[in-house]
Design a protein around this motif. Structure first.
Motif, PDB file in Angstrom:
ATOM      1  N   LEU A   1     -30.453  -9.208  -7.251  1.00 51.26           N
ATOM      2  CA  LEU A   1     -31.178 -10.473  -7.364  1.00 51.26           C
ATOM      3  C   LEU A   1     -30.628 -11.507  -6.386  1.00 51.26           C
ATOM      4  O   LEU A   1     -29.420 -11.683  -6.256  1.00 51.26           O
ATOM      5  CB  LEU A   1     -31.080 -11.016  -8.791  1.00 51.26           C
ATOM      6  CG  LEU A   1     -31.632 -10.140  -9.913  1.00 51.26           C
ATOM      7  CD1 LEU A   1     -31.597 -10.909 -11.235  1.00 51.26           C
ATOM      8  CD2 LEU A   1     -33.035  -9.645  -9.617  1.00 51.26           C
ATOM      9  N   HIS A   2     -31.542 -12.193  -5.707  1.00 53.52           N
ATOM     10  CA  HIS A   2     -31.156 -13.208  -4.716  1.00 53.52           C
ATOM     11  C   HIS A   2     -32.299 -14.210  -4.618  1.00 53.52           C
ATOM     12  O   HIS A   2     -33.310 -13.977  -3.954  1.00 53.52           O
ATOM     13  CB  HIS A   2     -30.905 -12.542  -3.358  1.00 53.52           C
ATOM     14  CG  HIS A   2     -30.355 -13.478  -2.335  1.00 53.52           C
ATOM     15  ND1 HIS A   2     -29.930 -13.059  -1.098  1.00 53.52           N
ATOM     16  CD2 HIS A   2     -30.145 -14.821  -2.346  1.00 53.52           C
ATOM     17  CE1 HIS A   2     -29.490 -14.081  -0.389  1.00 53.52           C
ATOM     18  NE2 HIS A   2     -29.629 -15.165  -1.129  1.00 53.52           N
ATOM     19  N   ASP A   3     -32.141 -15.342  -5.318  1.00 54.56           N
ATOM     20  CA  ASP A   3     -33.186 -16.369  -5.332  1.00 54.56           C
ATOM     21  C   ASP A   3     -32.526 -17.667  -5.765  1.00 54.56           C
ATOM     22  O   ASP A   3     -31.300 -17.741  -5.897  1.00 54.56           O
ATOM     23  CB  ASP A   3     -34.313 -15.956  -6.297  1.00 54.56           C
ATOM     24  CG  ASP A   3     -35.677 -16.475  -5.849  1.00 54.56           C
ATOM     25  OD1 ASP A   3     -35.782 -17.689  -5.573  1.00 54.56           O
ATOM     26  OD2 ASP A   3     -36.625 -15.677  -5.782  1.00 54.56           O
TER      27      ASP A   3
ATOM     28  N   THR B   1     -34.461 -19.307 -10.986  1.00 56.66           N
ATOM     29  CA  THR B   1     -35.258 -18.074 -10.999  1.00 56.66           C
ATOM     30  C   THR B   1     -34.396 -16.881 -11.384  1.00 56.66           C
ATOM     31  O   THR B   1     -34.807 -16.032 -12.184  1.00 56.66           O
ATOM     32  CB  THR B   1     -35.894 -17.845  -9.618  1.00 56.66           C
ATOM     33  OG1 THR B   1     -36.795 -18.922  -9.334  1.00 56.66           O
ATOM     34  CG2 THR B   1     -36.662 -16.534  -9.571  1.00 56.66           C
ATOM     35  N   VAL B   2     -33.197 -16.823 -10.832  1.00 60.09           N
ATOM     36  CA  VAL B   2     -32.289 -15.713 -11.157  1.00 60.09           C
ATOM     37  C   VAL B   2     -31.894 -15.763 -12.637  1.00 60.09           C
ATOM     38  O   VAL B   2     -31.813 -14.723 -13.302  1.00 60.09           O
ATOM     39  CB  VAL B   2     -31.047 -15.745 -10.240  1.00 60.09           C
ATOM     40  CG1 VAL B   2     -29.960 -14.808 -10.753  1.00 60.09           C
ATOM     41  CG2 VAL B   2     -31.438 -15.365  -8.817  1.00 60.09           C
TER      42      VAL B   2
ATOM     43  N   MET C   1     -32.732 -12.738 -15.089  1.00 57.66           N
ATOM     44  CA  MET C   1     -31.638 -12.029 -15.745  1.00 57.66           C
ATOM     45  C   MET C   1     -31.780 -12.070 -17.264  1.00 57.66           C
ATOM     46  O   MET C   1     -31.395 -11.115 -17.953  1.00 57.66           O
ATOM     47  CB  MET C   1     -30.300 -12.621 -15.315  1.00 57.66           C
ATOM     48  CG  MET C   1     -29.110 -11.769 -15.665  1.00 57.66           C
ATOM     49  SD  MET C   1     -29.102 -10.144 -14.861  1.00 57.66           S
ATOM     50  CE  MET C   1     -28.453 -10.588 -13.234  1.00 57.66           C
TER      51      MET C   1
ATOM     52  N   VAL D   1     -26.326  -8.895  -8.463  1.00 56.98           N
ATOM     53  CA  VAL D   1     -26.957  -9.970  -7.697  1.00 56.98           C
ATOM     54  C   VAL D   1     -26.379  -9.916  -6.286  1.00 56.98           C
ATOM     55  O   VAL D   1     -25.444  -9.166  -6.028  1.00 56.98           O
ATOM     56  CB  VAL D   1     -26.679 -11.358  -8.317  1.00 56.98           C
ATOM     57  CG1 VAL D   1     -27.260 -11.457  -9.712  1.00 56.98           C
ATOM     58  CG2 VAL D   1     -25.184 -11.649  -8.340  1.00 56.98           C
TER      59      VAL D   1
ATOM     60  N   GLY E   1     -26.169 -15.388  -2.454  1.00 55.01           N
ATOM     61  CA  GLY E   1     -27.008 -16.357  -3.155  1.00 55.01           C
ATOM     62  C   GLY E   1     -26.271 -17.602  -3.617  1.00 55.01           C
ATOM     63  O   GLY E   1     -26.885 -18.477  -4.216  1.00 55.01           O
TER      64      GLY E   1
ATOM     65  N   MET F   1     -25.742 -19.664  -7.993  1.00 59.05           N
ATOM     66  CA  MET F   1     -26.707 -18.632  -8.395  1.00 59.05           C
ATOM     67  C   MET F   1     -26.031 -17.551  -9.238  1.00 59.05           C
ATOM     68  O   MET F   1     -26.568 -17.099 -10.252  1.00 59.05           O
ATOM     69  CB  MET F   1     -27.357 -18.001  -7.169  1.00 59.05           C
ATOM     70  CG  MET F   1     -28.504 -17.051  -7.507  1.00 59.05           C
ATOM     71  SD  MET F   1     -28.730 -15.754  -6.268  1.00 59.05           S
ATOM     72  CE  MET F   1     -27.347 -14.658  -6.655  1.00 59.05           C
TER      73      MET F   1
ATOM     74  N   ALA G   1     -26.674 -16.281 -13.208  1.00 61.21           N
ATOM     75  CA  ALA G   1     -26.866 -14.906 -13.675  1.00 61.21           C
ATOM     76  C   ALA G   1     -25.913 -14.596 -14.827  1.00 61.21           C
ATOM     77  O   ALA G   1     -26.305 -14.005 -15.843  1.00 61.21           O
ATOM     78  CB  ALA G   1     -26.647 -13.930 -12.526  1.00 61.21           C
TER      79      ALA G   1
END
Length: 235
Positions: free
Chosen positions: A62-64, A68-69, A73, A86, A90, A94, A98
């Motif tokens: 995950l990378h946003d 959003t992450v 998650m 992740v 990020g 971020m 998570a």
């Protein structure tokens, strides 16, 4: 911490994956599910494999933006996987988002941060990503950011495990892809090594894909990888 081999099940369908796992009648290997399989089969593939007694590493990187992450998650935590990741690029915020989501969902999944993909060479990192530091320095710094954010460990090349452990401690988990037997082709990987060498370098887990999944005898290949990784000696 027990050293474990994780099989990368990068198949294109649920049927192909389950037929592959049917060959393992005695062992229940740790399985990695990545984007290719999850996008093809949907989240139900996680449930099907868990029913068979396998531990699962959900490798979606995950990378946003943090919000959003965090929300993503929260949903992924419902799948009750054993390991998830992740991208360290990020940012610490971020990665914290998570971790916070997993805590809120009472998940015990190991949270990892990807430092640099094993398909990325140092030249590519400099020329294309415009990162001026060396690969080892970059991975070490990203790993330290991941630790500050509350992650349990990182995904990195076995070649960088020593640097990560030096900065973050031996208990900081290192999961290392880019593993091949000495006789195998490197494929699209740049920073690779063998299961035995990964043991010597200090990896906690290794991820092995084509060397097992494309073998004429995947069970024997898995056992060979496990033996080499546990002993540090090539079979």
């Amino acid at each position: 911490m027990k050293r474990e081999v994780i099989i990368a099940c990068d198949f294109s369908s649920q049927q192909e994956t389950l037929e592959f796992l049917d060959q393992f009648t005695e062992e229940k290997p740790f399985i990695k599910i990545g984007m290719e399989l999850l996008y093809a089969a949907g989240p139900n593939i996680v449930n099907e494999i868990k029913k068979r007694g396998h531990k699962i590493f959900l490798d979606l990187k995950l990378h946003d933006i943090p919000n959003t992450v965090h929300k993503a998650m929260m949903n992924l935590a419902k799948l009750d996987v054993d390991m998830i990741n992740v991208h360290a690029a990020g940012t610490i915020e971020m990665m914290k988002a998570a971790k916070d989501a997993l805590v809120k969902m009472d998940s015990h999944a190991i949270l990892l941060a990807v430092t640099q993909l094993t398909s990325t060479s140092e030249e590519m990192m400099h020329d294309e990503l415009w990162i001026d530091h060396s690969m080892e320095e970059t991975v070490q710094h990203y790993a330290y950011n991941a630790k500050l954010a509350g992650c349990d460990g990182v995904v990195c090349s076995p070649l960088e495990v020593e640097a990560v452990s030096e900065k973050c401690g031996r208990d900081f988990v290192t999961v290392t892809p880019g593993i091949r037997f000495a006789s195998d082709s490197k494929g699209d990987q740049k920073r690779v090594t063998t299961p035995a060498k990964a043991h010597q370098l200090g990896s906690h887990y290794i991820v092995v894909g084509r060397s097992i999944t494309e073998s004429s005898d995947p069970v024997a290949a898995y056992r060979k990888a496990s033996k080499e990784f546990e002993s540090g000696v090539e079979a």
